[in-house]
Structure formats: C-alpha cells, structure tokens
Design a protein around this motif. Structure first.
Motif, PDB file in Angstrom:
ATOM      1  N   LEU A 170      64.817  52.729  18.795  1.00  0.00           N
ATOM      2  CA  LEU A 170      65.916  51.825  18.429  1.00  0.00           C
ATOM      3  C   LEU A 170      66.590  52.256  17.124  1.00  0.00           C
ATOM      4  CD1 LEU A 170      64.491  50.078  20.687  1.00  0.00           C
ATOM      5  CD2 LEU A 170      65.331  48.091  19.451  1.00  0.00           C
TER       6      LEU A 170
ATOM      7  N   HIS B 183      70.563  53.600  16.589  1.00  0.00           N
ATOM      8  CA  HIS B 183      71.477  53.055  15.565  1.00  0.00           C
ATOM      9  C   HIS B 183      72.053  54.198  14.723  1.00  0.00           C
ATOM     10  CE1 HIS B 183      71.152  48.758  16.072  1.00  0.00           C
ATOM     11  NE2 HIS B 183      69.834  48.768  15.980  1.00  0.00           N
TER      12      HIS B 183
ATOM     13  N   PHE C 211      70.018  48.029  27.638  1.00  0.00           N
ATOM     14  CA  PHE C 211      69.453  46.671  27.542  1.00  0.00           C
ATOM     15  C   PHE C 211      69.995  45.927  26.328  1.00  0.00           C
ATOM     16  CE2 PHE C 211      66.148  43.721  26.007  1.00  0.00           C
ATOM     17  CZ  PHE C 211      65.914  42.974  27.151  1.00  0.00           C
ATOM     18  N   TYR C 212      70.059  46.616  25.208  1.00  0.00           N
ATOM     19  CA  TYR C 212      70.443  45.963  23.950  1.00  0.00           C
ATOM     20  C   TYR C 212      71.961  46.001  23.782  1.00  0.00           C
ATOM     21  CZ  TYR C 212      65.470  46.262  22.921  1.00  0.00           C
ATOM     22  OH  TYR C 212      64.105  46.126  22.974  1.00  0.00           O
ATOM     23  N   THR C 213      72.482  44.903  23.203  1.00  0.00           N
ATOM     24  CA  THR C 213      73.942  44.754  23.157  1.00  0.00           C
ATOM     25  C   THR C 213      74.613  45.550  22.046  1.00  0.00           C
ATOM     26  OG1 THR C 213      73.703  42.798  21.765  1.00  0.00           O
ATOM     27  CG2 THR C 213      73.876  42.438  24.155  1.00  0.00           C
ATOM     28  N   MET C 214      73.838  46.061  21.097  1.00  0.00           N
ATOM     29  CA  MET C 214      74.481  46.703  19.949  1.00  0.00           C
ATOM     30  C   MET C 214      74.915  48.142  20.206  1.00  0.00           C
ATOM     31  SD  MET C 214      72.368  45.289  16.677  1.00  0.00           S
ATOM     32  CE  MET C 214      73.552  45.920  15.506  1.00  0.00           C
ATOM     33  N   TYR C 215      74.398  48.736  21.264  1.00  0.00           N
ATOM     34  CA  TYR C 215      74.709  50.148  21.495  1.00  0.00           C
ATOM     35  C   TYR C 215      75.936  50.278  22.381  1.00  0.00           C
ATOM     36  CZ  TYR C 215      69.995  50.415  19.691  1.00  0.00           C
ATOM     37  OH  TYR C 215      68.884  50.256  18.909  1.00  0.00           O
TER      38      TYR C 215
ATOM     39  N   GLY D 258      68.927  43.547  14.763  1.00  0.00           N
ATOM     40  CA  GLY D 258      69.763  44.682  14.389  1.00  0.00           C
ATOM     41  C   GLY D 258      71.080  44.292  13.753  1.00  0.00           C
TER      42      GLY D 258
ATOM     43  N   GLY E 293      66.148  45.675  15.239  1.00  0.00           N
ATOM     44  CA  GLY E 293      66.264  45.420  16.662  1.00  0.00           C
ATOM     45  C   GLY E 293      67.566  46.011  17.175  1.00  0.00           C
ATOM     46  N   GLY E 294      67.859  45.766  18.445  1.00  0.00           N
ATOM     47  CA  GLY E 294      69.064  46.344  19.036  1.00  0.00           C
ATOM     48  C   GLY E 294      70.056  45.308  19.534  1.00  0.00           C
ATOM     49  N   GLY E 295      69.777  44.010  19.225  1.00  0.00           N
ATOM     50  CA  GLY E 295      70.676  42.975  19.694  1.00  0.00           C
ATOM     51  C   GLY E 295      70.172  42.365  20.984  1.00  0.00           C
TER      52      GLY E 295
END
Lengths: 175, 451
Positions: free
Chosen positions: A39, A43, A77-81, B125, B165-167
């Motif tokens: 993760l 980022h 899966f994660y929304t930030m990427y 994140g 974290g990644g959100g």
C-alpha cells in the motif's frame, strides 16, 4: 490482463528516490513480509506519476517479489489509487451525511460549474479533476475537501472560498 | 468545568513538538511504566481503570490485553487503529493533528505491557497530513531515545511505524485492518481465531483505537483506581465526542462520561445549542452506524429520565427507544433536515464501502440504497418501508463483520422513529423532490429554541 480504462503499456522507470522509498518501506516489516509494503509503495508510485498504471504495478510486483495479480487486486480495491490519469490537482469533496447537512452538495455543484467538467473528468488544460468521496473525518468543520497529491485539507468551504482556492492553484501553475 | 485528561494541553502552542509536550509532563507516564512497573502491572492498572475500547465496540481494554497469547519465541504486535472513517467521527484525526506525542507515548506504554517489539499505527490513507505529523513526531521521539533500542536504559526495545491505508472504511474493522497491513484487500477474517491468538502475520496481536491508547497515559500517571472514579457506573473516565451537524459550536469535546445529553447539546461549555435558531429534530449519537433517535428520545429515556452520555445511558431502552455510544460521533439534525435523504446518504456510504465478501451486505446495501433513492426522489411506494425493514433484518447478524449491522441499523431505526416522514415522501413526491419536507413537527416542542 488487468481491465482498466485507458490502459497503457508504456514501460515505466522508477527513480532512485522512489526505489529508496521502497527499501525504507520494506525495512519496516519482518523478513519475508515485504508484501506489507504494497500500500505505501502504491501511494509512492502515484505521488511520482500521478496515477498507477499497469506497467507500474508490474514493476512494484517485481520489486516486492509477489505476483502482479496481488498488486492489481489491491489497487482495484482501495479508492485512493487512480487507475487512469487524473488532473494534476484532484479535488476530493466529502459527500457523506454530516458534510451534506451543511452544504457539501452545493459545493460539488459549484465545482462542477466552475471547472466545467463532470465528476471524474479532467479539465482541458490537464490541471483539475474532482470527485465526491466518502467521509473525510472532519464532520464538524464541513463542507470539506482535500487536494491531491499532497492531500492538503480545507474546511468550512463556501463557493467563494472554493473559487479562491482554484484561482490560487492556477496562479501557482502560472508562476 | 469538566476534567480533561487527553485534551488538557491541546491549546498550548507547540504541544505537537516533543519539547513542549515534555514540558507539560509528557513521557512521564511512559517512564513510570518502563522503570517502575512490570508489564503485567501495567495491564492491571488498565484493568482497574475500567477503560472501554473507544473505537466503538466498548470492550474492556485491560481484558482485551490479558487475552493476548504469549507463546515463547513468537513476536507479539500492537496495532493502533487510526483508520477513522465512521461518518460523524473525527476525534482521532483531531488528536493526532494536535498532540501526536500523546498517541506515541500511549503506544510505548501499551507495547511494553503487551511485550511487543514492533508496533504499527495504521492511519487511513486520506489522512496524509496526519501521517506526516506522526512520522515527524516519531523521529523526534527516536532521536531522544524514547524509541528504538534500550529505551531510557530500561532494556526495552521498540520500533514504531506508521502505515497508510488505501481508502476503505472496512479497514476500521480489526481483522480487515490486519489484512490490509499485510498488503492485501481489506476483507475481514472469520473469527475465531481472534487476533489475540492469530493476528498480524499469524502472531498474537492487539488492535486498539487511537483514543484508547492515548487514555493509557493518564491511567498510568494517576493510577487505574483514580481513572475509575471519573465517569458513571461501568462507563469510567473521559470520552472524546466529535460533534457535527447543525450545532452552534461543532468540534471535539472531552466529556466526563455521565454528562446529560441536554447539557452537551445546549450548554455553552459544549455545543451551545442548535445553529441558526432552529429546533433539534434528531441525533445520531455514536457515528452513522448507530440508531438515530428523535429529539425527545435522545434528551430523555422512554421512562422520562434525563438521558446521559455514557455507554449504558445512551443504550437505555435497547434499540426500541435507545441507541449506542459507538465511536462518539455525535450528529445533530435541525428541524429542516430530511431523514429520508440522510438515510439514503448513509446507506450509499455503506454500499460504497462494503468489501463485497458477504452476499447479504454486498447485495442488501445496494438494494436499500436503490429503494431509498427512489423514495427520496419521488418514486417510492408505501410498501417500500416494509421492504427496507425486511432487507435490513436479512443483513443484520448475517455477515462476517459488523459492517452489515452498521448498514442495517440506521435504516431500521429511521423507519422505526420517522415512518410518517417516509410515507410523506410517497404521498407528496413532488414536494419531496423539491426538498420541502413540511415536517418540522418532529422537532420536540419542549426543546429550547434559541433566539
């Protein structure tokens, strides 16, 4: 093959600084548990390139000695990427309950009009994108937004303060 | 004036720095723990304090620590849950922003008690500024010999890292958080085994909320018995309440548990009343996942007693007429707010944040969102309320983790207490779309009206 919009197969090169960051991340976990660095590594990739492309994910997998699919499943899966290029500045407005009680929806409408692009689109000059995101944990100070890549945070927004914010970013780019 | 244990020095300039933090007694508790108490004695003090997990579950922290397996030759881990993303809750972000060393000192105390040599603070994140603040503070502490090898000559070694974290809201659930920390999707694990037996990398692990860990600092400083004297009943100590919505003075407040809800909302010491001269319509007292209550039931119990801010006080009456302390995310709704719209908004959140692992949650949250969307936008049917209640019952209790319950409770409680507002949306579809709710009668006439 990873299904993402605007897939690019252009090879990427990671800078020495980025690789040094990777090494620092990996040092934080027990031997053999380097996958924990995934993760933070994603980022760091996004901070350098503005988004996370499939070739970049493949290189992350190679560095961490894991399978590419393990990177894809995390990145999706994660929304930030971001799996496709975004504007240089991504305006993320909290759209969750408490912020909506104090006007977040009006702020999103205002940003859409001001930038002239819909949610998820990029302005013609490549500078801005915007989107609504779920709770940003500042519910007492809404409406709020944050701006990537630094994730600078702005509270108690009004249409006027949003205009000023956008003007400041444009001025910063022109200087 | 309420006693403050966590926010006592919050307004002192430079309290985010090691120098100023130490000038106010910072790291004294850590030294006391490492130099004068055994790990078991630290656990005992936390047990005596009666501290309950401040992230939402309210499980006794000392007891949770005592469950930790201690096999020989196997590392143990402490992981701080700083993945704050429950709508309405912003206390941990506030604490990490303004007084990061309080959390770091608590991490050292808790790690020592648990025998952890490496600990992690998992920060959501989106909180990149807070991640930078914590990393800077950790570097300060390490340079001062408060972290690393042989801390202050005590022979205790501890490395502390921040993990972004990644959100994903689901990573606030402890096993999903562990999965994420291992570099995977944040899918919750089936329990048992509990993290105390098999957590991070399969090793014994304790996951605690930011506020719980910070609270160990005053507990060790004053002793568990002194801490337990604050509060009411089994709700001991102080609690950070993050107050948002239509309040005159939203913000983060530290209360002694047991404060009357009416005092919290209307006194100048806390929220100062409802903004813009409006009346109170409803409150979500513990973050978006807890049942919503109309004004009359949040101020007084069904029996007519003043309701107090405590674990037992807020849940008085069960879910029929009560709610929960949860994370302390307090959201006030004025008389103009639309409960249907808010319920739709919250359900959209849970649908968006469902990890998709369990069918009742993955599918059910989506169905509820669709039905609430059509109600809010003037296309609802009178049978929709029964349908929503039915779907919420099929989600509740039928998922691996509590996200299903968190999605079901706001819907079920909103219909329980505001059913005629939902029906009004069906019978007045054009007015509902226009945002004219015409339902100010929900505001309690007994509630004070500001000038």
């Amino acid at each position: 093959m990873l299904r993402v919009e605007n897939v690019t197969h252009e090879p990427v090169e990671f800078s020495p600084a980025l690789l040094a960051q990777f090494a620092d991340f990996v040092s934080r976990y027990p031997e053999g548990k380097q996958k924990s660095a995934l993760l933070p590594a994603l980022h760091a990739v996004q901070a350098e390139f503005g988004w996370v492309s499939a070739p970049a994910m493949d290189k992350v997998a190679e560095y961490l000695k894991i399978e590419p699919i393990e990177v894809y499943e995390v990145a999706t899966f994660y929304t930030m990427y971001f799996l496709k290029p975004q504007g240089k500045y991504m305006l993320e407005v909290c759209r969750t309950g408490p912020c909506c009680l104090v006007g977040a929806e009006k702020i999103m409408d205002h940003i859409e009009q001001k930038l002239g692009v819909k949610e998820g689109e990029v302005t013609a000059d490549g500078m801005f994108s915007w989107r609504g995101v779920e709770c940003l944990a500042a519910c007492g100070f809404g409406p709020v937004l944050q701006i990537g890549p630094e994730y600078t945070f702005y509270e108690n927004l009004t249409p006027e303060s949003v205009d000023q914010l956008i003007s400041d970013l444009k001025a910063k780019e022109n200087n | 004036m309420a006693r403050k244990l966590l926010l006592e020095h919050i307004n002192i300039p430079g309290i985010n720095t090691l120098e100023v933090y130490r000038s106010k007694g910072g790291y004294d508790s850590m030294q006391k723990a490492l130099k004068t108490l055994t790990p078991d004695e630290v656990v005992e003090e936390v047990k005596k304090s009666g501290l309950r997990g401040r992230g939402g579950a309210g499980f006794p922290t000392g007891m949770k620590w005592s469950f930790l397996a201690k096999p020989e030759g196997v590392p143990r881990y402490l992981v701080c849950n700083a993945d704050e993303s429950e709508p309405g809750t912003f206390k941990d972000r506030y604490l990490m922003t303004h007084i990061p060393h309080l959390l770091i000192e608590g991490m050292i105390i808790a790690s020592y008690a648990l025998g952890a040599k490496t600990s992690y603070i998992y920060v959501r994140g989106e909180m990149m500024p807070q991640i930078r603040i914590l990393e800077r503070a950790i570097a300060e502490a390490r340079n001062a010999g408060l972290l690393g090898k042989d801390i202050l000559g005590t022979g205790y070694d501890l490395e502390l890292y921040v993990q972004p974290g990644g959100g994903a809201y689901i990573c606030g659930e402890e096993t999903a958080l562990i999965e994420s920390l291992e570099g995977k999707r944040g899918n919750p694990r089936i329990k048992p085994p509990f993290p105390a037996i098999a957590g991070l990398y399969g090793c014994p692990t304790v996951v605690n909320n930011v506020e719980s860990i910070a609270a160990t600092v005053p507990i060790i400083r004053d002793g568990g018995d002194e801490y337990a004297k604050i509060g009411i009943g089994r709700s001991t100590g102080t609690k950070l309440i993050s107050a948002g919505g239509n309040l005159k003075k939203p913000g983060v407040y530290e209360i002694e548990l047991g404060v009357p809800v009416e005092e919290f909302i209307y006194s100048d010491e806390y929220c100062g009343g409802i903004a813009n001269g409006k009346r109170l319509k409803a409150v979500v007292a513990g973050g978006s996942s807890v049942p919503i209550l109309p004004a009359n039931l949040i101020l007084k119990t069904a029996a007519g007693d003043a309701r107090v801010m405590s674990y037992e006080g807020l849940s008085e009456g069960g879910f029929a007429t009560g709610t929960m302390m949860g994370s302390g995310g307090f959201i006030a709704f004025d008389e103009d707010q639309c409960i249907v719209r808010n319920t739709w908004n919250f359900t959209r959140f849970y649908h968006h944040e469902s990890c998709g692992q369990c069918s009742p949650c993955r599918e059910g949250t989506g169905w509820m969102e669709k039905v609430l969307h059509r109600l809010e936008h003037g296309h609802g049917k009178l049978s929709d309320m029964d349908l929503l209640v039915d779907v919420s019952k099929k989600i509740e209790g039928n998922t691996i983790c509590p996200l299903g319950d968190a999605a079901a409770w706001p819907v079920a409680s909103a219909i329980r207490h505001f059913r005629d507002e939902f029906e009004w949306h069906v019978t007045n579809p054009s007015a509902a779309v226009a945002g004219n709710f015409g339902l100010a009668h929900y505001a309690d006439p007994l509630v004070k009206v500001e000038a």
